[in-house]
Design a protein around this motif. Structure first.
Motif, PDB file in Angstrom:
ATOM      1  N   ALA A 101       0.834  -1.279   0.048  1.00 42.69           N
ATOM      2  CA  ALA A 101       0.000  -0.060   0.084  1.00 42.69           C
ATOM      3  C   ALA A 101       0.754   1.246  -0.046  1.00 42.69           C
ATOM      4  O   ALA A 101       0.317   2.422  -0.198  1.00 42.69           O
ATOM      5  N   HIS A 102       2.330   1.119   0.204  1.00 43.21           N
ATOM      6  CA  HIS A 102       2.906   2.359   0.160  1.00 43.21           C
ATOM      7  C   HIS A 102       4.166   2.298  -0.785  1.00 43.21           C
ATOM      8  O   HIS A 102       5.145   3.141  -0.720  1.00 43.21           O
ATOM      9  N   ARG A 103       3.974   1.611  -1.706  1.00 41.27           N
ATOM     10  CA  ARG A 103       5.135   1.639  -2.691  1.00 41.27           C
ATOM     11  C   ARG A 103       4.933   2.811  -3.767  1.00 41.27           C
ATOM     12  O   ARG A 103       4.063   3.166  -3.805  1.00 41.27           O
ATOM     13  N   ARG A 104       6.062   2.983  -4.170  1.00 40.26           N
ATOM     14  CA  ARG A 104       6.292   4.192  -5.363  1.00 40.26           C
ATOM     15  C   ARG A 104       6.044   5.624  -4.602  1.00 40.26           C
ATOM     16  O   ARG A 104       5.713   6.266  -5.134  1.00 40.26           O
ATOM     17  N   GLN A 105       6.452   5.526  -3.375  1.00 46.74           N
ATOM     18  CA  GLN A 105       6.353   6.993  -2.567  1.00 46.74           C
ATOM     19  C   GLN A 105       7.605   7.101  -1.971  1.00 46.74           C
ATOM     20  O   GLN A 105       7.616   8.120  -1.324  1.00 46.74           O
ATOM     21  N   GLY A 106       8.542   6.710  -2.460  1.00 47.30           N
ATOM     22  CA  GLY A 106       9.986   7.216  -1.999  1.00 47.30           C
ATOM     23  C   GLY A 106      10.616   6.494  -0.618  1.00 47.30           C
ATOM     24  O   GLY A 106      11.400   6.954  -0.323  1.00 47.30           O
ATOM     25  N   ILE A 107       9.953   5.566  -0.227  1.00 49.89           N
ATOM     26  CA  ILE A 107      10.061   4.907   1.114  1.00 49.89           C
ATOM     27  C   ILE A 107      11.351   4.171   0.919  1.00 49.89           C
ATOM     28  O   ILE A 107      12.232   4.327   1.909  1.00 49.89           O
ATOM     29  N   ALA A 108      11.497   3.433   0.098  1.00 43.90           N
ATOM     30  CA  ALA A 108      12.750   2.422  -0.048  1.00 43.90           C
ATOM     31  C   ALA A 108      13.942   3.427  -0.272  1.00 43.90           C
ATOM     32  O   ALA A 108      15.140   3.223   0.161  1.00 43.90           O
ATOM     33  N   THR A 109      13.754   4.322  -1.330  1.00 43.33           N
ATOM     34  CA  THR A 109      14.872   5.436  -1.651  1.00 43.33           C
ATOM     35  C   THR A 109      15.323   6.041  -0.350  1.00 43.33           C
ATOM     36  O   THR A 109      16.379   6.323  -0.258  1.00 43.33           O
TER      37      THR A 109
ATOM     38  N   PRO B  32      23.907  -3.983  -2.944  1.00 38.75           N
ATOM     39  CA  PRO B  32      22.558  -4.422  -2.515  1.00 38.75           C
ATOM     40  C   PRO B  32      22.347  -6.020  -2.602  1.00 38.75           C
ATOM     41  O   PRO B  32      23.202  -6.466  -3.747  1.00 38.75           O
ATOM     42  N   GLN B  33      21.977  -6.890  -2.125  1.00 38.38           N
ATOM     43  CA  GLN B  33      21.594  -8.319  -2.201  1.00 38.38           C
ATOM     44  C   GLN B  33      20.070  -8.347  -2.688  1.00 38.38           C
ATOM     45  O   GLN B  33      19.218  -8.152  -1.910  1.00 38.38           O
ATOM     46  N   VAL B  34      19.838  -8.756  -3.902  1.00 39.94           N
ATOM     47  CA  VAL B  34      18.629  -8.940  -4.466  1.00 39.94           C
ATOM     48  C   VAL B  34      18.406 -10.003  -5.436  1.00 39.94           C
ATOM     49  O   VAL B  34      19.370 -10.368  -6.460  1.00 39.94           O
ATOM     50  N   MET B  35      17.313 -10.745  -5.294  1.00 38.73           N
ATOM     51  CA  MET B  35      16.983 -11.591  -6.464  1.00 38.73           C
ATOM     52  C   MET B  35      17.028 -11.273  -7.698  1.00 38.73           C
ATOM     53  O   MET B  35      16.192 -10.409  -8.002  1.00 38.73           O
ATOM     54  N   ASP B  36      17.385 -11.951  -8.624  1.00 36.34           N
ATOM     55  CA  ASP B  36      17.042 -11.616 -10.293  1.00 36.34           C
ATOM     56  C   ASP B  36      15.486 -11.398 -10.454  1.00 36.34           C
ATOM     57  O   ASP B  36      15.059 -10.567 -11.226  1.00 36.34           O
ATOM     58  N   GLU B  37      14.615 -12.110  -9.985  1.00 36.46           N
ATOM     59  CA  GLU B  37      13.420 -12.046 -10.345  1.00 36.46           C
ATOM     60  C   GLU B  37      12.496 -11.047  -9.295  1.00 36.46           C
ATOM     61  O   GLU B  37      11.337 -10.840  -9.691  1.00 36.46           O
ATOM     62  N   ASN B  38      13.298 -10.374  -8.575  1.00 39.11           N
ATOM     63  CA  ASN B  38      12.528  -9.207  -7.802  1.00 39.11           C
ATOM     64  C   ASN B  38      12.743  -8.107  -8.661  1.00 39.11           C
ATOM     65  O   ASN B  38      13.478  -7.129  -8.403  1.00 39.11           O
ATOM     66  N   HIS B  39      11.813  -8.041  -9.635  1.00 43.27           N
ATOM     67  CA  HIS B  39      11.969  -6.623 -10.653  1.00 43.27           C
ATOM     68  C   HIS B  39      11.642  -5.425  -9.771  1.00 43.27           C
ATOM     69  O   HIS B  39      12.391  -4.295 -10.619  1.00 43.27           O
ATOM     70  N   ALA B  40      10.806  -5.289  -9.082  1.00 42.86           N
ATOM     71  CA  ALA B  40      10.572  -3.929  -8.387  1.00 42.86           C
ATOM     72  C   ALA B  40      11.756  -3.520  -7.827  1.00 42.86           C
ATOM     73  O   ALA B  40      12.256  -2.326  -7.874  1.00 42.86           O
ATOM     74  N   ALA B  41      12.530  -4.314  -7.069  1.00 39.97           N
ATOM     75  CA  ALA B  41      13.601  -3.915  -6.234  1.00 39.97           C
ATOM     76  C   ALA B  41      14.837  -3.547  -7.425  1.00 39.97           C
ATOM     77  O   ALA B  41      15.757  -2.601  -7.179  1.00 39.97           O
ATOM     78  N   ARG B  42      15.003  -4.466  -8.410  1.00 44.41           N
ATOM     79  CA  ARG B  42      16.055  -4.202  -9.451  1.00 44.41           C
ATOM     80  C   ARG B  42      15.642  -2.774  -9.826  1.00 44.41           C
ATOM     81  O   ARG B  42      16.630  -2.019 -10.360  1.00 44.41           O
ATOM     82  N   ARG B  43      14.430  -2.378 -10.263  1.00 41.81           N
ATOM     83  CA  ARG B  43      14.260  -1.031 -10.879  1.00 41.81           C
ATOM     84  C   ARG B  43      14.666  -0.013  -9.661  1.00 41.81           C
ATOM     85  O   ARG B  43      15.294   0.935 -10.392  1.00 41.81           O
ATOM     86  N   LEU B  44      14.203  -0.243  -8.639  1.00 39.88           N
ATOM     87  CA  LEU B  44      14.640   0.733  -7.616  1.00 39.88           C
ATOM     88  C   LEU B  44      16.331   0.869  -7.604  1.00 39.88           C
ATOM     89  O   LEU B  44      16.738   2.047  -7.795  1.00 39.88           O
ATOM     90  N   TYR B  45      16.814  -0.118  -7.516  1.00 41.12           N
ATOM     91  CA  TYR B  45      18.310  -0.267  -7.411  1.00 41.12           C
ATOM     92  C   TYR B  45      19.058   0.456  -8.776  1.00 41.12           C
ATOM     93  O   TYR B  45      20.071   1.164  -8.770  1.00 41.12           O
ATOM     94  N   ASP B  46      18.491   0.010  -9.767  1.00 44.01           N
ATOM     95  CA  ASP B  46      19.053   0.656 -11.061  1.00 44.01           C
ATOM     96  C   ASP B  46      18.467   2.306 -10.889  1.00 44.01           C
ATOM     97  O   ASP B  46      19.795   2.961 -11.439  1.00 44.01           O
ATOM     98  N   HIS B  47      17.612   2.815 -10.715  1.00 47.45           N
ATOM     99  CA  HIS B  47      17.348   4.006 -10.522  1.00 47.45           C
ATOM    100  C   HIS B  47      18.205   4.813  -9.460  1.00 47.45           C
ATOM    101  O   HIS B  47      18.585   6.025  -9.801  1.00 47.45           O
ATOM    102  N   VAL B  48      18.584   4.243  -8.523  1.00 47.05           N
ATOM    103  CA  VAL B  48      19.508   5.105  -7.474  1.00 47.05           C
ATOM    104  C   VAL B  48      21.161   4.919  -7.984  1.00 47.05           C
ATOM    105  O   VAL B  48      22.025   5.436  -7.209  1.00 47.05           O
ATOM    106  N   GLY B  49      21.411   3.927  -8.831  1.00 47.71           N
ATOM    107  CA  GLY B  49      22.716   4.029  -9.492  1.00 47.71           C
ATOM    108  C   GLY B  49      23.513   2.947  -9.088  1.00 47.71           C
ATOM    109  O   GLY B  49      24.692   2.775  -9.628  1.00 47.71           O
ATOM    110  N   PHE B  50      22.817   1.627  -8.640  1.00 44.61           N
ATOM    111  CA  PHE B  50      23.512   0.211  -8.563  1.00 44.61           C
ATOM    112  C   PHE B  50      23.467  -0.282  -9.957  1.00 44.61           C
ATOM    113  O   PHE B  50      22.688  -0.115 -10.946  1.00 44.61           O
ATOM    114  N   ARG B  51      24.725  -0.938  -9.974  1.00 45.73           N
ATOM    115  CA  ARG B  51      24.951  -1.715 -11.276  1.00 45.73           C
ATOM    116  C   ARG B  51      25.157  -3.186 -10.795  1.00 45.73           C
ATOM    117  O   ARG B  51      25.778  -3.338  -9.658  1.00 45.73           O
ATOM    118  N   VAL B  52      24.680  -4.256 -11.305  1.00 47.50           N
ATOM    119  CA  VAL B  52      25.033  -5.644 -11.258  1.00 47.50           C
ATOM    120  C   VAL B  52      26.532  -5.877 -11.189  1.00 47.50           C
ATOM    121  O   VAL B  52      27.116  -5.536 -12.418  1.00 47.50           O
TER     122      VAL B  52
END
Length: 97
Positions: free
Chosen positions: A39-47, A67-87
Motif C-alpha cells: 500500500a506504500h510502494r512508489r512513494q520514496g520510502i525505499a529510496t 544490495p543483495q537482491v534476487m534476479d526475479e525481484n523486478h521492482a527492487a531491481r528497478r529501484l536499485y538501477d534508479h539510484v545508481g547500483f549496477r550488477v
C-alpha cells in the motif's frame, strides 16, 4: 553478520510501511532485507531508507554499498538501477530435490 548493523524502518501511523537492513564492513556495506508494504510502494520510502542507510554506513567507514537482491525481484531491481547500483555478481539458492 560481522560488522555493525542498522535496522531501518519508516512508519505510517502505527504500521511499518518499509524497512531494510544495512551491514557495514571496512570499505563497503551490504543492503539486505528491503521491503515496502504494497500500500506504500512508489512513494520514496525505499529510496529514503537507502539514503539514510548510506549515510549511516559512510559514518562507519563504508564508502561503497552493495544490495543483495534476487534476479526475479523486478521492482527492487528497478529501484536499485534508479539510484545508481549496477550488477556486479549474481547468486542463487540451491534446493535439495
Amino acid at each position: 553478520m560481522p560488522g555493525p548493523a542498522a535496522y531501518l524502518s519508516v512508519e505510517h501511523g502505527d504500521q511499518v510501511a518499509g524497512m531494510g537492513l544495512i551491514v557495514a564492513s571496512p570499505g563497503c556495506a551490504g543492503v539486505f532485507c528491503m521491503a515496502t508494504h504494497p500500500a506504500h510502494r512508489r512513494q520514496g520510502i525505499a529510496t529514503a531508507i537507502l539514503h539514510v542507510g548510506a549515510r549511516w554506513a559512510a559514518a562507519r567507514g563504508a564508502d561503497e554499498l552493495y544490495p543483495q537482491v534476487m534476479d526475479e525481484n523486478h521492482a527492487a531491481r528497478r529501484l536499485y538501477d534508479h539510484v545508481g547500483f549496477r550488477v556486479s555478481h549474481t547468486y542463487h539458492y540451491r534446493l535439495m530435490p
